[in-house]
Design an enzyme around this catalytic site. Structure first.
Site, PDB file in Angstrom:
ATOM      1  N   GLY A  55       0.665  -1.188  -0.096  1.00  0.00           N
ATOM      2  CA  GLY A  55       0.055   0.040   0.129  1.00  0.00           C
ATOM      3  C   GLY A  55       0.933   1.334  -0.132  1.00  0.00           C
ATOM      4  O   GLY A  55       2.057   1.183   0.326  1.00  0.00           O
ATOM      5  N   CYS A  82       5.569  -6.081   1.704  1.00  0.00           N
ATOM      6  CA  CYS A  82       5.829  -4.615   1.486  1.00  0.00           C
ATOM      7  C   CYS A  82       5.064  -3.744   2.611  1.00  0.00           C
ATOM      8  O   CYS A  82       5.448  -4.107   3.778  1.00  0.00           O
ATOM      9  CB  CYS A  82       5.252  -3.983   0.181  1.00  0.00           C
ATOM     10  SG  CYS A  82       5.873  -2.479  -0.098  1.00  0.00           S
ATOM     11  N   TYR A  83       3.893  -3.050   2.458  1.00  0.00           N
ATOM     12  CA  TYR A  83       3.387  -2.169   3.760  1.00  0.00           C
ATOM     13  C   TYR A  83       3.017  -3.450   4.711  1.00  0.00           C
ATOM     14  O   TYR A  83       2.699  -2.872   5.760  1.00  0.00           O
ATOM     15  CB  TYR A  83       2.217  -1.645   2.977  1.00  0.00           C
ATOM     16  CG  TYR A  83       1.273  -0.641   4.006  1.00  0.00           C
ATOM     17  CD1 TYR A  83       1.881   0.699   4.391  1.00  0.00           C
ATOM     18  CD2 TYR A  83       0.475  -1.272   4.604  1.00  0.00           C
ATOM     19  CE1 TYR A  83       1.026   1.303   5.462  1.00  0.00           C
ATOM     20  CE2 TYR A  83      -0.415  -0.583   5.562  1.00  0.00           C
ATOM     21  CZ  TYR A  83      -0.043   0.685   6.003  1.00  0.00           C
ATOM     22  OH  TYR A  83      -0.820   1.287   6.667  1.00  0.00           O
ATOM     23  N   GLU A 172       4.442 -11.435  -5.663  1.00  0.00           N
ATOM     24  CA  GLU A 172       3.122 -11.740  -6.796  1.00  0.00           C
ATOM     25  C   GLU A 172       3.556 -11.333  -8.210  1.00  0.00           C
ATOM     26  O   GLU A 172       2.841 -11.772  -9.011  1.00  0.00           O
ATOM     27  CB  GLU A 172       1.953 -11.172  -6.276  1.00  0.00           C
ATOM     28  CG  GLU A 172       2.077  -9.334  -6.272  1.00  0.00           C
ATOM     29  CD  GLU A 172       2.565  -8.945  -5.038  1.00  0.00           C
ATOM     30  OE1 GLU A 172       3.495  -9.578  -4.258  1.00  0.00           O
ATOM     31  OE2 GLU A 172       2.271  -7.565  -4.719  1.00  0.00           O
ATOM     32  N   ASP A 228     -16.288 -12.059 -21.811  1.00  0.00           N
ATOM     33  CA  ASP A 228     -16.720 -11.863 -20.383  1.00  0.00           C
ATOM     34  C   ASP A 228     -18.176 -11.881 -20.378  1.00  0.00           C
ATOM     35  O   ASP A 228     -18.675 -12.414 -19.291  1.00  0.00           O
ATOM     36  CB  ASP A 228     -16.095 -10.321 -20.004  1.00  0.00           C
ATOM     37  CG  ASP A 228     -14.787 -10.150 -20.281  1.00  0.00           C
ATOM     38  OD1 ASP A 228     -13.970 -11.391 -20.389  1.00  0.00           O
ATOM     39  OD2 ASP A 228     -14.104  -9.231 -20.370  1.00  0.00           O
ATOM     40  N   LYS A 370      -8.420 -12.451 -17.308  1.00  0.00           N
ATOM     41  CA  LYS A 370      -8.951 -12.795 -18.576  1.00  0.00           C
ATOM     42  C   LYS A 370      -8.896 -14.248 -18.717  1.00  0.00           C
ATOM     43  O   LYS A 370      -9.572 -15.040 -19.194  1.00  0.00           O
ATOM     44  CB  LYS A 370      -8.031 -12.028 -19.690  1.00  0.00           C
ATOM     45  CG  LYS A 370      -8.840 -12.421 -21.153  1.00  0.00           C
ATOM     46  CD  LYS A 370     -10.122 -11.372 -21.125  1.00  0.00           C
ATOM     47  CE  LYS A 370     -10.974 -11.421 -22.440  1.00  0.00           C
ATOM     48  NZ  LYS A 370     -11.778 -10.283 -22.475  1.00  0.00           N
TER      49      LYS A 370
END
Ligand code: XMP
Length: 513
Positions: A55, A82-83, A172, A228, A370
């Site tokens: 964040g 991270c944050y 990630e 979609d 997707k």
């Protein structure tokens, strides 16, 4: 049996859904929730692990997003990224400070604790993706430092007894070489999850959730025939059948036979019992577009008219409880940006009408990427020609016909495009992100038989791209292009020349308008 689940707690980072996706790739079910998720709710969900995301804030600022400290008393393993790493330190009594040197981009991380479960099987030195200005200066009591970089003394930390872990880098993202292994270690080795999740579970879980939510209510879906909205449509159809109405507006700017293909799946002769309304609004769109040459005006007219047609149909149905949209995760990120210059005003079929009465919007694909949507489509039994359909712009062939649109020009581009797609598929050309025919507004002189012709030129385009933001013109083998050129000129009346577009994006765009 209760399903194993990992919760991702969102602290406003850019990659939060990506974390969830990576966990799903480890075959473990994962959901993203806001950082305000209550302890009670967490207990109820009974996750096997919790991941705190990155964040943009500084943990030591009063107004920064936090979570209750008691989360660490639930006996659930945690991984701060991270944050989230800094927050773990901050809440448990460590020290977080502004780092003397910020670290952005690829960095080498050195694992100091080779016995760390988080780094099991991970190389001692590997490239990670960093993006931070603060760092953990001192770890909380009970923790040890497990990795560092040149400028970050606590690139990772852990309290293995309590199963609390933190990493400053972003496992990630693809740039982090060993990222997937690190996340897999967390979910499998630390949280003890098995390979318990498949796309079929997502399907079943979502269908059940939709049923619970909608009850006896009615839902309305704007079906475009794209991947979609088709996947959202079938998912909804399997969940609530006749309570769903799909409105499919054929604006006359679809590819050849596309309208009939959509009808074959969703219409009265298809496998589902739902209310399917096909509106053949071709003439209406052609009329509005008559003589309009400006690309942005055309886009605007098509978008606007689409909404009007849809609204008219929806009014006939009356009040519905839910409006379904096939929004997928990348749409959520893109619409969140909004500071970039308008190159083209995008229109997505399924965009929100203003005058349709509904209580709530449902977006069942909101958390999927997707390729996950496609995997779900396969799982739902949707035919491959719909599931693997290339992206197609909302304004359709309207932006593949340069200048004014007429029914005749639509016919020309549809025929040429069908031939091009057929030949490319037959030749098995791989790796294309998108390929199509467009109608240049140019006419030129040719000779056919013994006579002079003065006809249109078709442009063929094919690009390689993964993100559609940049693209490279693809090298289609010459024999394929040559065959397409011959067939198009012979079979499509009104065309006497075929050109190939070899421009990258940038400077060109993928579509012609
Ligand atoms: P451009 O032409 O901007 O296209 O390079 C990038 C990608 O976006 C698609 N595209 C659209 N998709 N509504 C959409 O849903 C639109 O208005 C639209 N315009 C372009 C295009 O097909 C390509 O994949």
């Amino acid at each position: 049996m209760e399903k194993e689940m990992i919760i991702v707690m969102d602290f406003g980072g850019q990659y939060n859904q990506l974390i969830a996706r990576r966990v799903r790739e480890c075959h473990v079910y994962c959901e993203v929730h806001p950082n305000t998720l209550s302890l009670e709710k967490i207990r109820e969900m009974n996750p096997k692990g919790i991941i705190f995301t990155g964040g943009p804030n500084s943990v030591y600022k009063e107004e920064s997003p936090k979570c209750p400290k008691e989360i660490f008393e639930l006996g659930i393993p945690t991984l701060g990224i991270c944050y989230g790493h800094q927050l773990t330190s901050h809440l448990l009594g460590g020290v977080v400070e502004t780092a003397p040197t910020s670290e952005y981009g690829k960095t080498e991380m050195i694992v100091d604790a080779e016995d760390s479960m988080l780094f099991d099987g991970v190389k001692k030195d590997s490239i990670v993706w960093m993006s931070h200005t603060d760092y953990v200066a001192k770890v909380p009591e009970g923790f040890r430092v497990t990795a560092h970089t040149d400028v970050c003394p606590v690139a990772a930390m852990e309290n293995p007894e309590k199963k609390f872990y933190g990493i400053q880098a972003h496992p990630e993202v693809n740039h982090t070489e060993e990222g997937q292994k690190i996340l897999s270690n967390f979910v499998h080795k630390i949280c003890g999850c098995g390979d318990s999740w498949q796309m079929s579970d997502f399907k079943e879980r979502t269908i059940e959730e939709i049923r619970n939510k909608i009850g006896n209510g009615k839902a309305l879906l704007a079906l475009s025939g794209g991947v979609d909205s088709s996947v959202a449509g079938v998912l909804m159809a399997q969940a609530i059948g006749e309570q769903l109405t799909c409105v499919f507006v054929d604006h006359g700017l679809l590819r050849k036979d596309e309208g009939d293909q959509v009808e074959a799946v969703f219409g009265p002769n298809g496998p589902y019992k739902l209310n399917f309304i096909r509106v053949n609004a071709q003439e209406r769109f052609y009329k509005k577009l008559e003589g309009v040459e400006d690309p942005e005006k055309k886009r605007h007219i098509i978008g606007e008219e689409f909404i009007r047609v849809f609204e008219e149909e929806a009014k006939k149905i009356g009040t519905v409880d839910y409006f379904v949209q096939g929004t997928i995760y990348p749409d959520v990120i893109e619409s969140g940006l909004g500071h970039s210059a308008t190159i083209k005003s995008h229109h997505n079929v399924g965009g929100l009408p203003e005058h349709v009465d509904f209580k709530e919007i449902i977006e069942p694909l909101r958390m999927l990427f997707k390729d996950e949507v496609r995997a779900l489509g396969k799982e739902l039994g949707i035919p491959d020609y719909l599931v693997y359909r290339q992206p197609f712009p909302g304004p359709g062939l309207g932006v593949r016909i340069i200048g004014a649109v007429t029914a005749e020009k639509v016919r020309i581009v549809q025929e040429a495009d069908a031939i091009y797609r057929e030949e490319v598929e037959k030749a098995g050309v791989k790796g294309l992100g998108q390929y199509f025919a467009a109608l240049t507004n140019m006419r030129s002189v040719g000779v056919m038989g013994d006579g002079r012709t003065y006809d249109y030129a078709i442009a063929l385009r094919a690009v390689c791209t993964s993100d559609f933001m940049t693209a490279e013109a693809a090298e289609i083998p010459w024999p394929v292009l040559s065959r397409v050129a011959t067939r198009v000129v012979n079979e499509v009346k009104g065309v006497n020349r075929v050109l190939y577009d070899c421009t990258d994006k940038p400077p060109a765009t993928i579509e012609f308008e």
